[in-house]
Scaffold this motif. Structure first.
Motif, PDB file in Angstrom:
ATOM      1  N   ILE A  21      52.670  65.507  12.799  1.00 57.25           N
ATOM      2  CA  ILE A  21      51.590  66.520  11.845  1.00 57.25           C
ATOM      3  C   ILE A  21      51.625  66.212  10.357  1.00 57.25           C
ATOM      4  O   ILE A  21      52.745  65.722  10.049  1.00 57.25           O
ATOM      5  N   GLY A  22      50.589  66.726   9.791  1.00 53.13           N
ATOM      6  CA  GLY A  22      50.700  66.620   8.266  1.00 53.13           C
ATOM      7  C   GLY A  22      49.742  65.495   7.727  1.00 53.13           C
ATOM      8  O   GLY A  22      49.216  65.994   6.467  1.00 53.13           O
ATOM      9  N   GLU A  23      49.120  64.744   8.612  1.00 53.13           N
ATOM     10  CA  GLU A  23      48.237  63.700   7.998  1.00 53.13           C
ATOM     11  C   GLU A  23      46.959  64.052   8.481  1.00 53.13           C
ATOM     12  O   GLU A  23      46.607  64.189   9.829  1.00 53.13           O
ATOM     13  N   SER A  24      45.915  64.059   7.675  1.00 46.03           N
ATOM     14  CA  SER A  24      44.410  64.358   7.793  1.00 46.03           C
ATOM     15  C   SER A  24      43.818  62.935   8.214  1.00 46.03           C
ATOM     16  O   SER A  24      44.399  61.925   7.712  1.00 46.03           O
ATOM     17  N   PRO A  25      42.606  63.082   9.058  1.00 43.72           N
ATOM     18  CA  PRO A  25      42.167  61.686   9.341  1.00 43.72           C
ATOM     19  C   PRO A  25      41.702  61.273   8.080  1.00 43.72           C
ATOM     20  O   PRO A  25      41.677  59.913   7.936  1.00 43.72           O
ATOM     21  N   ARG A  26      41.237  61.927   7.137  1.00 43.85           N
ATOM     22  CA  ARG A  26      40.920  61.109   5.745  1.00 43.85           C
ATOM     23  C   ARG A  26      42.144  60.305   5.162  1.00 43.85           C
ATOM     24  O   ARG A  26      41.859  59.549   4.329  1.00 43.85           O
ATOM     25  N   ASP A  27      43.461  61.128   5.124  1.00 43.35           N
ATOM     26  CA  ASP A  27      44.423  60.438   4.813  1.00 43.35           C
ATOM     27  C   ASP A  27      44.760  58.802   5.367  1.00 43.35           C
ATOM     28  O   ASP A  27      45.143  58.153   4.893  1.00 43.35           O
ATOM     29  N   MET A  29      42.376  57.176   7.662  1.00 44.87           N
ATOM     30  CA  MET A  29      41.251  56.338   7.684  1.00 44.87           C
ATOM     31  C   MET A  29      40.010  56.236   6.642  1.00 44.87           C
ATOM     32  O   MET A  29      39.141  55.699   6.492  1.00 44.87           O
ATOM     33  N   GLY A  30      40.162  57.272   5.680  1.00 43.98           N
ATOM     34  CA  GLY A  30      39.113  57.876   4.761  1.00 43.98           C
ATOM     35  C   GLY A  30      37.977  58.373   5.013  1.00 43.98           C
ATOM     36  O   GLY A  30      37.013  58.332   4.541  1.00 43.98           O
ATOM     37  N   ARG A  31      37.872  58.886   6.435  1.00 45.99           N
ATOM     38  CA  ARG A  31      36.671  59.758   6.865  1.00 45.99           C
ATOM     39  C   ARG A  31      37.041  60.773   7.987  1.00 45.99           C
ATOM     40  O   ARG A  31      38.139  60.618   8.279  1.00 45.99           O
ATOM     41  N   SER A  32      36.190  61.404   8.489  1.00 47.52           N
ATOM     42  CA  SER A  32      36.446  62.428   9.350  1.00 47.52           C
ATOM     43  C   SER A  32      36.620  61.701  10.764  1.00 47.52           C
ATOM     44  O   SER A  32      36.307  60.730  11.271  1.00 47.52           O
ATOM     45  N   LEU A 202      25.371  42.642  20.574  1.00 48.84           N
ATOM     46  CA  LEU A 202      26.224  41.833  19.584  1.00 48.84           C
ATOM     47  C   LEU A 202      26.297  42.443  18.226  1.00 48.84           C
ATOM     48  O   LEU A 202      27.272  42.902  17.728  1.00 48.84           O
ATOM     49  N   VAL A 203      25.016  42.982  17.763  1.00 49.40           N
ATOM     50  CA  VAL A 203      25.161  43.612  16.468  1.00 49.40           C
ATOM     51  C   VAL A 203      25.500  45.186  16.556  1.00 49.40           C
ATOM     52  O   VAL A 203      26.411  45.458  15.591  1.00 49.40           O
ATOM     53  N   VAL A 204      25.050  45.744  17.655  1.00 42.22           N
ATOM     54  CA  VAL A 204      25.491  47.384  17.552  1.00 42.22           C
ATOM     55  C   VAL A 204      27.028  47.475  17.708  1.00 42.22           C
ATOM     56  O   VAL A 204      27.675  48.280  17.233  1.00 42.22           O
ATOM     57  N   VAL A 205      27.608  46.820  18.652  1.00 45.67           N
ATOM     58  CA  VAL A 205      29.052  46.867  19.231  1.00 45.67           C
ATOM     59  C   VAL A 205      29.778  46.148  17.995  1.00 45.67           C
ATOM     60  O   VAL A 205      30.813  46.883  17.579  1.00 45.67           O
ATOM     61  N   GLY A 206      29.476  45.163  17.161  1.00 42.06           N
ATOM     62  CA  GLY A 206      30.044  44.642  16.176  1.00 42.06           C
ATOM     63  C   GLY A 206      30.149  45.510  14.913  1.00 42.06           C
ATOM     64  O   GLY A 206      31.227  45.517  14.288  1.00 42.06           O
ATOM     65  N   LEU A 207      28.872  46.146  14.545  1.00 47.72           N
ATOM     66  CA  LEU A 207      29.021  47.103  13.432  1.00 47.72           C
ATOM     67  C   LEU A 207      29.851  48.480  13.665  1.00 47.72           C
ATOM     68  O   LEU A 207      30.426  48.871  12.888  1.00 47.72           O
ATOM     69  N   CYS A 208      29.874  49.008  14.905  1.00 45.68           N
ATOM     70  CA  CYS A 208      30.827  49.915  15.389  1.00 45.68           C
ATOM     71  C   CYS A 208      32.438  49.651  15.302  1.00 45.68           C
ATOM     72  O   CYS A 208      32.905  50.464  14.825  1.00 45.68           O
ATOM     73  N   GLY A 209      32.468  48.307  15.774  1.00 48.84           N
ATOM     74  CA  GLY A 209      33.843  48.187  15.789  1.00 48.84           C
ATOM     75  C   GLY A 209      34.555  47.802  14.339  1.00 48.84           C
ATOM     76  O   GLY A 209      35.685  47.939  14.331  1.00 48.84           O
ATOM     77  N   PHE A 210      33.885  47.425  13.456  1.00 48.56           N
ATOM     78  CA  PHE A 210      34.334  47.244  12.329  1.00 48.56           C
ATOM     79  C   PHE A 210      34.978  48.192  11.472  1.00 48.56           C
ATOM     80  O   PHE A 210      35.875  48.270  10.679  1.00 48.56           O
ATOM     81  N   VAL A 211      34.718  49.718  11.901  1.00 45.72           N
ATOM     82  CA  VAL A 211      35.560  50.794  11.366  1.00 45.72           C
ATOM     83  C   VAL A 211      36.274  51.516  12.495  1.00 45.72           C
ATOM     84  O   VAL A 211      36.878  52.579  12.169  1.00 45.72           O
ATOM     85  N   PHE A 212      36.661  50.830  13.589  1.00 44.79           N
ATOM     86  CA  PHE A 212      37.594  51.286  14.326  1.00 44.79           C
ATOM     87  C   PHE A 212      38.894  51.424  13.838  1.00 44.79           C
ATOM     88  O   PHE A 212      39.383  50.244  13.458  1.00 44.79           O
ATOM     89  N   ALA A 462      50.195  55.235   1.253  1.00 44.24           N
ATOM     90  CA  ALA A 462      48.905  55.388   1.570  1.00 44.24           C
ATOM     91  C   ALA A 462      47.878  54.187   1.068  1.00 44.24           C
ATOM     92  O   ALA A 462      46.808  54.179   1.331  1.00 44.24           O
ATOM     93  N   GLY A 463      48.395  53.449   0.052  1.00 44.68           N
ATOM     94  CA  GLY A 463      47.673  52.396  -0.474  1.00 44.68           C
ATOM     95  C   GLY A 463      47.619  52.532  -2.004  1.00 44.68           C
ATOM     96  O   GLY A 463      48.337  53.482  -2.538  1.00 44.68           O
TER      97      GLY A 463
END
Length: 464
Positions: A21-27, A29-32, A202-212, A462-463
């Motif tokens: 515990i202690g790390e938020s999603p934004r910590d 991956m940078g988003r909710s 191809l397009v929809v799944v690819g775009l979604c996958g880029f931020v997984f 964290a970068g």
């Protein structure tokens, strides 16, 4: 300049289970973390046309390419084998950090597109089996397994409803395509229509996958104290925890197999998975044979897909409150009842009742998938869930053969009457099997209240 390093704590309960515990999603991956619900849902909708749209497209392909009914449904059966079979090796590679969630999704996007491109441009069965069944199945399987596991990892304290919601996209996302195929697909536009669908995936799944991105092992949201959560201070939460207590520890795949519960889940899913695919694959053809007409046949398939998808979300919500096991039992009973109802209404040419039982078939033939997806981490923990659930979900590759190619053979030999009676009886058997499920390592109801000790550590950088 180096960014501030978030710290995390690891809390170990009396069973030896660790919570980070202690790390938020934004910590991390940078988003909710809500992104890891909506994007998997969109990707699941994109590939849903493979399974739930096939019954509406295969008739046109048979006429154009000269395929038989058996040819068409063996294509669907082999697709199901590879779609389900890839879940285990993909999960294993992900857990060993050899393949990331992003890579799995991008590979899934490419293979899914190839699946529809292949049947758009060739009527050769060998090409169709390699392109559609093998590569298309692998692509859809990579997307399915990655999306389902992603949700469970980011929502360990709210697993049921969100897993059901994302899982539902795999069904009702196909509805526009079912009507498109039934109303407009013909010899003259097969190529351009199927090419467009392949490009869409191809397009929809690819775009979604880029931020997984996966969270760290044992991660819990920063705002949730897992020890306090396990105590269930609110009455509703306490009842939910009593019905769905968390896994007593993190089970490796071999440990999960040795409990006997993972194999029992696998066999149960083999049985009901075949019944589900039988209903999906053959309801349109049975509706036409029952003289209900093409539009009614397409509508029954559309209703099946809509209720199938919406039902997955509903049972996920319900299972959080009354228990996964109890919910699973009643879903399978409904699935069995629906098989007999579809047969009776078709034979008596009762349109009203046929549509009613199409609703029940849709509910019963898909609602069990998110329940298994939530039961596996409930029983065996989250750290090895990609592999453990991959093993359970691989049961669909056996059920797929039964619900496609073998079912076509049963219909040829016994007619729809024999096939639907057999399907109903098999579904009842799967419901009985669920009564023997027990959470490993927890005697009786077991207490969910655990004291804990905290070990404070500093997270990796964290970068910059």
């Amino acid at each position: 300049m180096t960014a501030a390093q978030p710290t995390y704590q690891e809390i170990v309960d009396d069973n030896g289970r660790t919570y980070r515990i202690g790390e938020s999603p934004r910590d991390l991956m940078g988003r909710s973390r809500s992104w890891m619900v909506w994007l998997p849902w969109v990707a699941m909708m994109a590939v849903s046309v493979f399974e739930y749209g096939w019954g509406a497209v295969e008739g046109t392909l048979e006429e154009k390419y000269g395929w038989s009914l058996s040819d068409a449904f063996w294509l669907a059966s082999i697709w199901a084998v590879f779609q389900a079979g890839v879940a285990f090796p993909a999960g294993r590679l992900r857990e060993k950090n050899i393949v990331s969630a992003k890579t799995a999704m991008l590979a899934g996007a490419v293979c899914s597109g190839i699946g529809y491109f292949s049947i758009a441009h060739s009527g050769n069965l060998v090409v169709a089996f390699i392109g559609y069944s093998v590569l298309g199945g692998i692509g859809a399987g990579l997307v399915y397994a990655t999306c389902i596991n992603m949700v469970g990892k980011w929502y360990p304290e709210k697993r049921g409803a969100r897993t059901g919601f994302v899982n539902g996209g795999f069904a009702y996302g196909s509805v526009p395509f079912i009507y498109l195929f039934s109303a407009f697909l013909g010899h003259e536009n097969v190529t351009i229509t199927l090419d467009a669908i392949g490009l869409y995936m191809l397009v929809v799944v690819g775009l979604c996958g880029f931020v997984f991105k996966d969270p760290p092992k044992n991660w819990w949201p920063a705002e949730v104290d897992p020890i306090a959560w396990l105590k269930g201070s609110a009455a509703g939460k306490a009842r939910s925890l009593e019905k769905n207590p968390p896994a007593v520890r993190q089970f490796t795949p071999m440990e999960a197999i040795r409990t006997g519960m993972l194999p029992l889940m696998w066999v149960t899913l083999v049985v009901i998975g075949g019944v589900s695919l039988f209903g999906i694959n053959f309801q349109v053809d049975f509706a036409k044979e029952s003289q209900f007409g093409a539009f009614v046949a397409a509508s029954s398939a559309g209703i099946l897909a809509i209720v199938n998808g919406v039902g997955r979300g509903i049972v996920g919500w319900a299972s959080d409150r009354i228990g996964r096991k109890a919910t699973l039992f009643w879903v399978l009973v409904i699935a069995a009842f629906a098989q007999f109802g579809v047969l009776w209404s078709g034979k008596t040419h009762s349109l009203f009742w046929f549509m009613v039982f199409a609703v029940l078939t849709g509910f019963g033939s898909g609602a069990f998938y998110p329940l298994f997806a939530a039961l596996v981490p409930d029983y065996f923990g989250e750290n090895h869930n990609a592999t453990n659930y991959g093993i359970v979900y691989s049961a669909k590759l056996v059920g797929g053969v039964g619900g496609g190619g073998l079912a076509a053979g049963v219909i040829a030999a016994w007619g729809y009457t024999g096939a639907y009676v057999l399907a109903g009886c098999i579904a009842l058997l799967s419901a009985v099997m669920t009564l023997f499920l027990r959470q490993p390592g927890r005697s009786g109801r077991g207490s969910t209240e655990k004291a804990g000790k905290q070990i404070a550590r500093t997270a990796p950088a964290a970068g910059s």
